[in-house]
Design a protein around this motif. Structure first.
Motif, PDB file in Angstrom:
ATOM      1  N   TRP A  21      -9.811  -3.966  -8.881  1.00 44.44           N
ATOM      2  CA  TRP A  21      -8.449  -3.740  -9.364  1.00 44.44           C
ATOM      3  C   TRP A  21      -8.471  -3.281 -10.814  1.00 44.44           C
ATOM      4  CZ3 TRP A  21      -4.053  -4.341  -6.320  1.00 44.44           C
ATOM      5  CH2 TRP A  21      -4.250  -4.940  -5.071  1.00 44.44           C
ATOM      6  N   TYR A  62      -0.875  -1.493  -4.567  1.00 47.18           N
ATOM      7  CA  TYR A  62      -0.184  -1.774  -5.826  1.00 47.18           C
ATOM      8  C   TYR A  62       0.163  -3.252  -5.874  1.00 47.18           C
ATOM      9  CZ  TYR A  62       0.559   3.234  -6.721  1.00 47.18           C
ATOM     10  OH  TYR A  62       0.382   4.569  -6.977  1.00 47.18           O
ATOM     11  N   CYS A  63      -0.027  -3.853  -7.018  1.00 45.33           N
ATOM     12  CA  CYS A  63       0.351  -5.252  -7.230  1.00 45.33           C
ATOM     13  C   CYS A  63       1.185  -5.358  -8.496  1.00 45.33           C
ATOM     14  CB  CYS A  63      -0.888  -6.141  -7.341  1.00 45.33           C
ATOM     15  SG  CYS A  63      -0.506  -7.878  -7.701  1.00 45.33           S
ATOM     16  N   TRP A 114      -1.282  -3.540 -11.282  1.00 41.92           N
ATOM     17  CA  TRP A 114      -2.682  -3.511 -10.870  1.00 41.92           C
ATOM     18  C   TRP A 114      -2.798  -2.644  -9.622  1.00 41.92           C
ATOM     19  CZ3 TRP A 114      -6.731  -5.940 -13.416  1.00 41.92           C
ATOM     20  CH2 TRP A 114      -6.383  -6.841 -14.440  1.00 41.92           C
ATOM     21  N   LYS A 115      -3.852  -1.812  -9.576  1.00 38.88           N
ATOM     22  CA  LYS A 115      -4.046  -0.892  -8.455  1.00 38.88           C
ATOM     23  C   LYS A 115      -5.475  -0.997  -7.930  1.00 38.88           C
ATOM     24  CE  LYS A 115      -2.616   3.265  -9.328  1.00 38.88           C
ATOM     25  NZ  LYS A 115      -2.408   4.536 -10.069  1.00 38.88           N
ATOM     26  N   SER A 116      -5.625  -0.746  -6.621  1.00 45.07           N
ATOM     27  CA  SER A 116      -6.954  -0.816  -6.009  1.00 45.07           C
ATOM     28  C   SER A 116      -7.007   0.094  -4.790  1.00 45.07           C
ATOM     29  CB  SER A 116      -7.269  -2.253  -5.584  1.00 45.07           C
ATOM     30  OG  SER A 116      -8.514  -2.321  -4.908  1.00 45.07           O
ATOM     31  N   LYS A 117      -8.156   0.689  -4.575  1.00 44.77           N
ATOM     32  CA  LYS A 117      -8.378   1.486  -3.363  1.00 44.77           C
ATOM     33  C   LYS A 117      -8.946   0.638  -2.232  1.00 44.77           C
ATOM     34  CE  LYS A 117      -7.231   5.726  -4.607  1.00 44.77           C
ATOM     35  NZ  LYS A 117      -6.176   6.515  -3.897  1.00 44.77           N
ATOM     36  N   THR A 133      -3.292   3.637  -1.735  1.00 47.52           N
ATOM     37  CA  THR A 133      -3.581   2.789  -2.892  1.00 47.52           C
ATOM     38  C   THR A 133      -2.769   1.510  -2.805  1.00 47.52           C
ATOM     39  OG1 THR A 133      -4.066   4.674  -4.331  1.00 47.52           O
ATOM     40  CG2 THR A 133      -3.479   2.614  -5.409  1.00 47.52           C
ATOM     41  N   PHE A 188      -5.709  -1.632 -14.224  1.00 54.59           N
ATOM     42  CA  PHE A 188      -4.423  -1.148 -14.728  1.00 54.59           C
ATOM     43  C   PHE A 188      -4.673  -0.451 -16.051  1.00 54.59           C
ATOM     44  CE2 PHE A 188      -4.558  -4.999 -17.274  1.00 54.59           C
ATOM     45  CZ  PHE A 188      -3.984  -4.596 -18.484  1.00 54.59           C
ATOM     46  N   GLU A 216       0.848  -1.186   0.000  1.00 50.18           N
ATOM     47  CA  GLU A 216       0.000   0.000   0.000  1.00 50.18           C
ATOM     48  C   GLU A 216       0.881   1.233   0.000  1.00 50.18           C
ATOM     49  OE1 GLU A 216      -3.652   2.206   2.426  1.00 50.18           O
ATOM     50  OE2 GLU A 216      -2.805   0.346   3.199  1.00 50.18           O
ATOM     51  N   ASP A 241       3.910   4.497 -10.029  1.00 47.46           N
ATOM     52  CA  ASP A 241       3.192   4.238 -11.271  1.00 47.46           C
ATOM     53  C   ASP A 241       4.122   4.206 -12.484  1.00 47.46           C
ATOM     54  OD1 ASP A 241       0.256   4.411 -10.378  1.00 47.46           O
ATOM     55  OD2 ASP A 241       1.102   6.249  -9.579  1.00 47.46           O
TER      56      ASP A 241
END
Length: 489
Positions: free
Chosen positions: A103, A74-75, A95-98, A72, A105, A68, A150
């Motif tokens: 998820w 991040y994977c 890949w991103k997620s809140k 956010t 990208f 995190e 990013d």
């Protein structure tokens, strides 16, 4: 009778009528009808389920590094599903997620590495006012740097380009023409600011302050309790204890063992009696929990274990996450492996979801029987029904038949209603898709409302709508003809 074959054998009811007409015994007639009914019910049940659960993201990824950053998640990961085994990979995407559920990208974060074999990127490491990442490219570790997690990333030293077998920009450069050494970099910065790197075959060392090289004078090979080939190291610190996790085996036999040190990131390490924390769970049919990561939710003592699962054989893996729990003495409890996910970490407004009451498709791919590699107790069949595009599971998908040149998928919303947004997660999204989105009130007259004819690399593909419809239809123009998940709001 087996109901998990790729082609289900269907016998006509006319044939059964003929058989029944020649059976005098009423009991035998009833028995045969019961068998037929049970068989058909079993087939339908099997085709409505898949053994892959709630994967982290709607794609095939492995070797995940999750963290995190500024609210956010991040994977970074290896992109699987390109059908050439260890000879290739998909491009670098993050890949991103809140909320840890939804998820996405868009594009790539490391353009010079797009056409390379890109494997096992590390987490993005904050240092020197920059972010550093350490992927294995064409079989060798490389340091890359960017101003943001990013990207865009570029090689941290030398010219930002790759050639085979390796370039002077590699993390651990060697005069040996065959090998500069190692894969699967895991980087850790201690509380005093000293960076360390851990990699394949239990190797570890300090890093130089510029984060671009290894201090070879500090090199060690960690002596572990268990021997054999090892890769995918995981390293973290909790409550003054350093934890070193290392893999054993591979495929269905993948597992993780660990050691602990209160002295230094380079050891010496102690290995508890119960040192295997993740291994195949036959009861739950979870095979080969391998190369992944451990991450912490900042500001909490909540730790999580992410791992790849054997999945569909070879490099067709998906990633799952389970809670990592500790005993009072700091030892790690064996992970309670499930394919159910860990849910949302925080609430994020997505809008009101519209339920899909029915679906249909231009075609459906034949069932796929997964062949075991080392463990013949693995018995899996994947089905590709259109309903899997609407199950919120990420582990199951609709796919059209290979010969279908005009693939389409229809969502039936049950009644005419307001539709504001569509989000489509296609199969193999990192190769890009083009599509047309249409809507209809009666399923007969269709109007275009979204999509794009140019190939775009992202997931999901989002269309902002302001329509009233009962039916939505995707027509896939380019890209793999399949959908992991389709959400309608």
């Amino acid at each position: 009778m087996q109901f998990f074959e790729a082609e289900v054998f269907l016998v006509s009811w006319q044939l059964f009528d003929l058989m029944l007409a020649n059976i005098a015994d009423a009991f035998m007639k009833l028995f045969l009808l019961a068998v037929i009914h049970f068989s058909c019910s079993t087939i339908a049940l099997c085709q409505s389920k898949n053994p892959f659960g709630k994967a982290l993201v709607p794609d095939m990824i492995a070797d995940a590094s999750i963290q995190e950053i500024n609210g956010t998640f991040y994977c970074y990961a290896t992109t699987d599903g390109y059908d050439q085994g260890l000879e290739t990979s998909g491009p670098p995407v993050v890949w991103k997620s809140k909320d840890f559920i939804h998820w996405s990208f868009s594009g790539t974060y490391f353009s010079s590495a797009v056409k390379q074999k890109y494997w096992a990127p590390s987490k993005a490491i904050a240092a020197n006012g920059k972010y550093y990442i350490y992927p294995t490219v064409n079989g060798y570790m490389y340091p890359a740097v960017a101003d943001s997690p990013d990207g865009p990333f570029k090689l941290a030293k030398g010219i930002d380009s790759f050639y085979l077998p390796f370039t002077p920009s590699a993390l651990l450069y060697s005069k040996n023409p065959k090998e500069p050494g190692g894969i699967d970099a895991e980087v850790f910065i201690d509380d005093d600011g000293q960076p360390y790197v851990f990699w394949q075959l239990r190797h570890a060392a300090k890093m130089t302050p510029d984060m671009a090289s290894i201090d070879t004078s500090s090199f060690v090979t960690i002596a572990t309790k268990r021997q054999g080939y090892s890769e995918g190291p995981i390293f973290f610190k909790r409550k003054g204890v350093y934890y070193y996790l290392y893999t054993l085996g591979g495929d269905e036999k993948y597992q993780y063992a660990y050691g602990m040190s209160k002295t230094s990131p380079l050891g010496p390490f102690e290995f508890p009696e119960q040192d295997i924390i993740a291994t195949t769970n036959y009861e739950r049919q979870i095979f080969g929990p391998g190369h992944g990561c451990v991450f912490n939710v900042p500001g909490t003592d909540d730790f999580y274990f992410a791992y790849l699962e054997f999945g569909r054989r070879s490099t067709n893996r998906q990633t799952y996450v389970n809670k990592l729990e500790f005993n009072a003495d700091g030892t790690i409890r064996p992970v309670k492996l499930t394919l159910d996910g860990v849910g949302a970490f925080r609430a994020v407004i997505q809008g009101k979801s519209i339920s899909v009451v029915d679906s249909k498709a231009s075609s459906v791919r034949s069932a796929l029987i997964v062949k075991p590699n080392q463990d013949f107790s693995l018995k899996r069949t994947e089905f590709f029904s259109s309903q899997f595009a609407f199950d919120d599971a990420n582990g199951s998908r609709w796919m059209a038949a290979p010969e279908d040149s005009t693939a389409w998928l229809v969502a039936d919303l049950g009644r005419i209603q307001k539709v504001r947004r569509s989000e489509i997660g296609f199969v193999r999204p990192t190769a890009g898709h083009a599509y047309i989105l249409e809507y209809s009130a009666d399923g007969k007259v269709w109007k275009a409302c979204g999509g794009h004819r140019q190939v775009v690399v992202q997931s999901p593909h989002q269309d902002m709508l302001n329509i009233k419809a009962r039916y939505l239809r995707i027509k896939i123009l380019a890209g793999v003809k399949g959908v992991w998940e389709w959400h309608i709001y």
